[in-house]
Design a protein around this motif. Structure first.
Motif, PDB file in Angstrom:
ATOM      1  N   THR A 246       1.995  -7.272  -9.249  1.00 27.86           N
ATOM      2  CA  THR A 246       2.338  -6.905 -10.620  1.00 27.86           C
ATOM      3  C   THR A 246       1.218  -6.114 -11.278  1.00 27.86           C
ATOM      4  O   THR A 246       1.465  -5.131 -11.990  1.00 27.86           O
ATOM      5  N   MET A 247      -0.027  -6.517 -11.050  1.00 26.08           N
ATOM      6  CA  MET A 247      -1.168  -5.787 -11.613  1.00 26.08           C
ATOM      7  C   MET A 247      -1.195  -4.356 -11.089  1.00 26.08           C
ATOM      8  O   MET A 247      -1.379  -3.399 -11.852  1.00 26.08           O
ATOM      9  N   ALA A 248      -1.004  -4.189  -9.774  1.00 25.48           N
ATOM     10  CA  ALA A 248      -1.047  -2.851  -9.176  1.00 25.48           C
ATOM     11  C   ALA A 248       0.091  -1.977  -9.707  1.00 25.48           C
ATOM     12  O   ALA A 248      -0.121  -0.806 -10.060  1.00 25.48           O
ATOM     13  N   LEU A 249       1.295  -2.534  -9.791  1.00 23.46           N
ATOM     14  CA  LEU A 249       2.433  -1.755 -10.286  1.00 23.46           C
ATOM     15  C   LEU A 249       2.259  -1.406 -11.760  1.00 23.46           C
ATOM     16  O   LEU A 249       2.634  -0.310 -12.192  1.00 23.46           O
ATOM     17  N   THR A 250       1.691  -2.326 -12.523  1.00 24.29           N
ATOM     18  CA  THR A 250       1.446  -2.056 -13.944  1.00 24.29           C
ATOM     19  C   THR A 250       0.473  -0.900 -14.112  1.00 24.29           C
ATOM     20  O   THR A 250       0.690   0.001 -14.938  1.00 24.29           O
TER      21      THR A 250
ATOM     22  N   GLY B 131      -1.298   1.192  -2.983  1.00 26.63           N
ATOM     23  CA  GLY B 131      -2.169   0.456  -2.069  1.00 26.63           C
ATOM     24  C   GLY B 131      -3.632   0.554  -2.465  1.00 26.63           C
ATOM     25  O   GLY B 131      -4.355  -0.450  -2.485  1.00 26.63           O
ATOM     26  N   ALA B 132      -4.081   1.771  -2.783  1.00 27.28           N
ATOM     27  CA  ALA B 132      -5.479   1.958  -3.167  1.00 27.28           C
ATOM     28  C   ALA B 132      -5.802   1.214  -4.461  1.00 27.28           C
ATOM     29  O   ALA B 132      -6.881   0.619  -4.604  1.00 27.28           O
ATOM     30  N   LEU B 133      -4.875   1.233  -5.409  1.00 21.68           N
ATOM     31  CA  LEU B 133      -5.097   0.538  -6.674  1.00 21.68           C
ATOM     32  C   LEU B 133      -5.116  -0.971  -6.480  1.00 21.68           C
ATOM     33  O   LEU B 133      -5.874  -1.682  -7.144  1.00 21.68           O
TER      34      LEU B 133
END
Length: 247
Positions: free
Chosen positions: A50-54, A175-177
């Motif tokens: 969720t953090m990465a998608l946000t 992925g990188a984030l």
């Protein structure tokens, strides 16, 4: 689906079960507080993904908007925005994110905010260059001749032509984030205990890597697997949305 897969509480401590190795009862073992690692990884997926998608959604949306406005308006506005992006791009992204997160304080929200502040510049640059290219097309000149308003011009003619590239770039960045956010949590600038976040779980297990290696092995495998999946998905999405392969 985590509650359907595991019946353990990811936050409940059971000291009597401290540092149990992987078994039929605890698939990935337990940590020093007796919490089930498999359960914490399942619940941690909610937080880490969720953090990465946000970050991706906010960074790509904000950066695209700024880049389109910069290219469409031009002049002093374009110069100011581009000089601002140059300032951000002059520093390594992770170093600047650590500095910002350190100032804001350690939390999942602040980690997301720090990475967004660093990450929007990439999309602004990309959106600006794509918009400048679209502005040279004949259909845009025809729309201007017909009296199309700037907002309608951007919404109907510019955004539809640059959104596919933005989406592909965002998908490849997930992925990188995720690695970046896990790194911030590992260093203490992201999610805080007892949150079951994968980067934080790596940090909690590093002191016991020789006596209880499963504390780092399984969260590390979770990060590596999900990052690989998103990278492969991004590559496939790029192949599908590449206009040069439309035929």
């Amino acid at each position: 689906c985590a509650p359907l897969i595991s019946s353990y509480d990811p936050y409940e401590s059971q000291i009597q079960n401290s540092l149990l190795p992987p078994s039929a009862e605890h698939y990935f073992g337990t940590d020093k507080l007796g919490r089930d690692i498999f359960t914490r990884i399942l619940y941690g997926a909610r937080i880490s993904i969720t953090m990465a998608l946000t970050v991706v959604i906010i960074s790509s949306g904000l950066g695209t908007l700024i880049g389109v406005i910069s290219a469409y308006v031009g002049g002093k506005v374009d110069n100011v925005i581009m000089r601002l992006t140059d300032i951000f791009l002059a520093f390594p992204g992770i170093v600047l994110a650590i500095a910002i997160a350190g100032v804001l304080g350690g939390s999942a929200v602040n980690a997301v905010l720090a990475v967004v502040i660093v990450g929007w510049t990439k999309y602004a640059r990309l959106a600006r260059s794509m918009t400048l290219k679209v502005k040279q097309q004949d259909f845009l000149a025809a729309a201007i001749t017909n009296g199309t308003r700037p907002i309608a011009m951007i919404r109907r003619h510019i955004l539809p032509n640059i959104i596919p590239i933005i989406i592909v770039t965002a998908a490849l960045d997930i992925g990188a984030l995720m690695m970046e956010l896990a790194g911030l949590s590992f260093l203490g600038f992201g999610a805080q205990p007892p949150t079951p976040e994968w980067g934080l779980m790596l940090n909690e297990g590093r002191q016991l890597i020789q006596t209880a290696p499963w504390l780092m092995i399984f969260p590390g495998l979770a990060i590596a697997s999900v990052v690989a999946i998103f990278n492969l998905w991004g590559d496939s999405l790029r192949d599908i949305m590449d206009p040069r392969k439309a035929n």
